[in-house]
Design an enzyme around this catalytic site. Structure first.
Site, PDB file in Angstrom:
ATOM      1  N   CYS A 299       1.058  -1.170  -0.153  1.00 11.66           N
ATOM      2  CA  CYS A 299       0.158  -0.109  -0.046  1.00 11.66           C
ATOM      3  C   CYS A 299       0.771   1.318   0.117  1.00 11.66           C
ATOM      4  CB  CYS A 299      -0.895  -0.054   1.298  1.00 11.66           C
ATOM      5  SG  CYS A 299      -0.143  -0.229   2.743  1.00 11.66           S
ATOM      6  N   GLU A 393      -5.034   3.168  -6.996  1.00 13.96           N
ATOM      7  CA  GLU A 393      -4.165   2.338  -6.783  1.00 13.96           C
ATOM      8  C   GLU A 393      -4.011   1.027  -7.530  1.00 13.96           C
ATOM      9  OE1 GLU A 393      -2.500   0.707  -2.377  1.00 13.96           O
ATOM     10  OE2 GLU A 393      -4.672   0.548  -2.698  1.00 13.96           O
TER      11      GLU A 393
END
Length: 493
Positions: A299, A393
């Protein structure tokens, strides 16, 4: 691990048991693409042999696990920090001893190369630290005439933990160690993509002698067992690491149930800014490692890089050489440092973003696809700031490198996202480093370093859409405790 049996039932109240309806789910090997487990006759092939298929927790199983945790809470909370710490340090030792087994389980289930597997060492440190640091201090006050007032730090009760698949052991440890040390009991749900290490460590916890109900581990699907935990009225705190989309769903469920306390570490689109006075070799080396680690499935990976126009050609050349030198292959091979994506869904998602990137930017790397679930390191340049691959993302080995001319431009572009987990700045100018770091909208900023670098005793978490609250050696205890004010009236002081 040949000949070792890997338990795959649910761990509730100190025992492994099947799901309440005996339902199981498939587990595919990211390493080979073949089925590791299917149906009631499933066996993990190659290096693994399991006693059962992977059992899928139902709402009834969640209720049982929470009830077990709630029943175990009073006695666990009544122990001294030293007494609780004895269990934690035993588990820390067992995790380190099981490093090889844990590394192979993650190589199979989500393709993590054993060559970069530091998770058992890092994870065990959380249990070791909190085995000795769990002495929360209250405060006292004589500022109210006629009163001697104090604050108490007390555990919240039952904690739910929902962890991701990309580094399951680390998240297991960083969430459970402080929660347990603070005197709470825990129900953890692992990701259906990578449940094996969590169940393995549950077995280690049993071996370490944890009392029944203190630590419970479930495997299964988010919409069923994850939702049941988020909605459960007896869960007082929920800690989650995962996507923004799932975080929003959990937030709504928490609000609809008992307004449980939430601790979120969510997605990122982490920028790195490379100024013209930076050490180009170090910047290229660090940033390529950040986006290449675990095949880009982290992440805080610096998936956006902004480099000053005057050094862009040199930086990109060095970055490309380092990034494309990744050794793709069997994650169980110690010579491999770039494994597959975790599963077919993640593989397809990354390929979709690559196709989108071709329509908006310039592709600098080879277009040919690797076989299986592997994806070659991919570089795009000259991508518009409003392009989809700049905003969302990707969670794969895909990086966008854009140029800038001024500090203001670089900071504005870096902040032009709803994510705010990690950012980095490379410069030899200390004044500029501090100035830019203070302006970047991220929970952590690296100066002349980038993710996964972080300080274990420093608060870690996201700004904006990247999370709620902070986790670390020092800060995690507070998030798993309630602060109570006690007002004591006295005749005279």
């Amino acid at each position: 691990m040949a000949g070792k049996t890997i338990e795959t039932r649910l761990f509730i109240n100190g025992e492994f048991r099947p799901s309440s309806n005996d339902e199981t789910f498939d587990l595919l090997s990211a390493r080979s693409g073949s089925l590791l487990a299917k149906g009631k006759s499933a066996k993990l092939r190659m290096i693994l042999a399991v006693s059962h298929a992977l059992h899928e927790a139902t709402k009834e199983d969640v209720d049982d696990a929470v009830a077990a945790a709630k029943a175990a809470f009073p006695k666990w909370a009544a122990l001294s920090p030293y007494e609780r710490g004895r269990y934690l340090v035993r588990l820390a030792d067992l995790i380190v001893e099981a490093n090889t087994e844990l590394a192979m389980l993650e190589a199979e289930s989500m393709g993590r190369p054993v060559s970069t597997y530091f998770d058992a060492t890092v994870g065990s440190k959380y249990f070791r630290y909190f085995s000795e640091a769990a002495y929360p201090q209250g405060s006292s006050s004589l500022n109210t005439p006629g009163f001697m007032n104090i604050t108490l730090k007390q555990p919240v009760g039952v904690v739910a933990a929902i962890i991701p698949w990309n580094a399951p052991l680390i998240f297991f440890c960083k969430k459970l160690a402080p929660a347990l040390a603070a005197g709470n009991t825990v129900v953890l749900k692992s990701s259906e993509k990578a449940p094996l290490t969590s169940l393995y460590v549950a077995g280690l916890a049993k071996k370490a002698g944890f009392p029944p109900g203190v630590l419970n581990v479930l495997s299964g699907q988010g919409p069923v067992s994850g939702a049941a935990l988020a909605l459960h009225m007896d869960v007082r705190t929920l800690t989650f690491t995962g996507s923004n989309r799932t975080g929003k769903l959990i937030s709504k469920m928490a609000a609809d149930s008992n307004l449980k306390n939430l601790i979120f570490e969510l997605g990122g689109k982490s920028p790195a800014i490379i100024f013209d006075d930076a050490d180009i070799d170090a910047a290229a080396r660090d940033t390529q490692f950040s986006i290449q680690l675990i095949s880009g499935q982290t992440c805080m990976a610096n998936s956006r890089i902004y480099v000053h126009r005057s050094i862009a050609e040199s930086f990109i050349a060095k970055f490309k050489i380092a990034f494309t030198s990744a050794r793709l292959g069997d994650p169980a091979d110690p010579n491999t440092n770039h494994g597959p994506q975790a599963d077919k869904i993640q593989h397809a998602t990354v390929l979709r973003y690559i196709e989108l990137g071709k329509t908006s930017g310039k592709l600098l790397t080879d277009e040919h696809s690797a076989s299986g679930l592997y994806i070659n390191p991919t570089i795009f340049t000259d991508v518009p700031e409003n392009a989809q691959i700049m905003k969302e993302e990707i969670f794969g080995p895909v990086v966008i490198i854009n140029t800038f001319d001024t500090e203001e431009e670089a900071v504005a572009n870096a902040n032009n996202t709803e994510h705010g987990l990690y950012a980095a700045v490379y410069t030899k100018d200390l004044d500029r480093a501090i100035r830019v770091a203070s302006r970047l909208e991220a929970g952590t900023v690296g100066v002349n370093c980038t993710s996964p670098t972080k300080g274990d005793d420093m608060p870690f978490g996201g700004q904006k859409g990247s999370g709620l609250q902070r986790e670390s050696y020092i800060h995690s205890m507070e998030t798993f405790m309630e602060t109570k004010s006690v007002l004591i009236k006295v005749d005279r002081l």
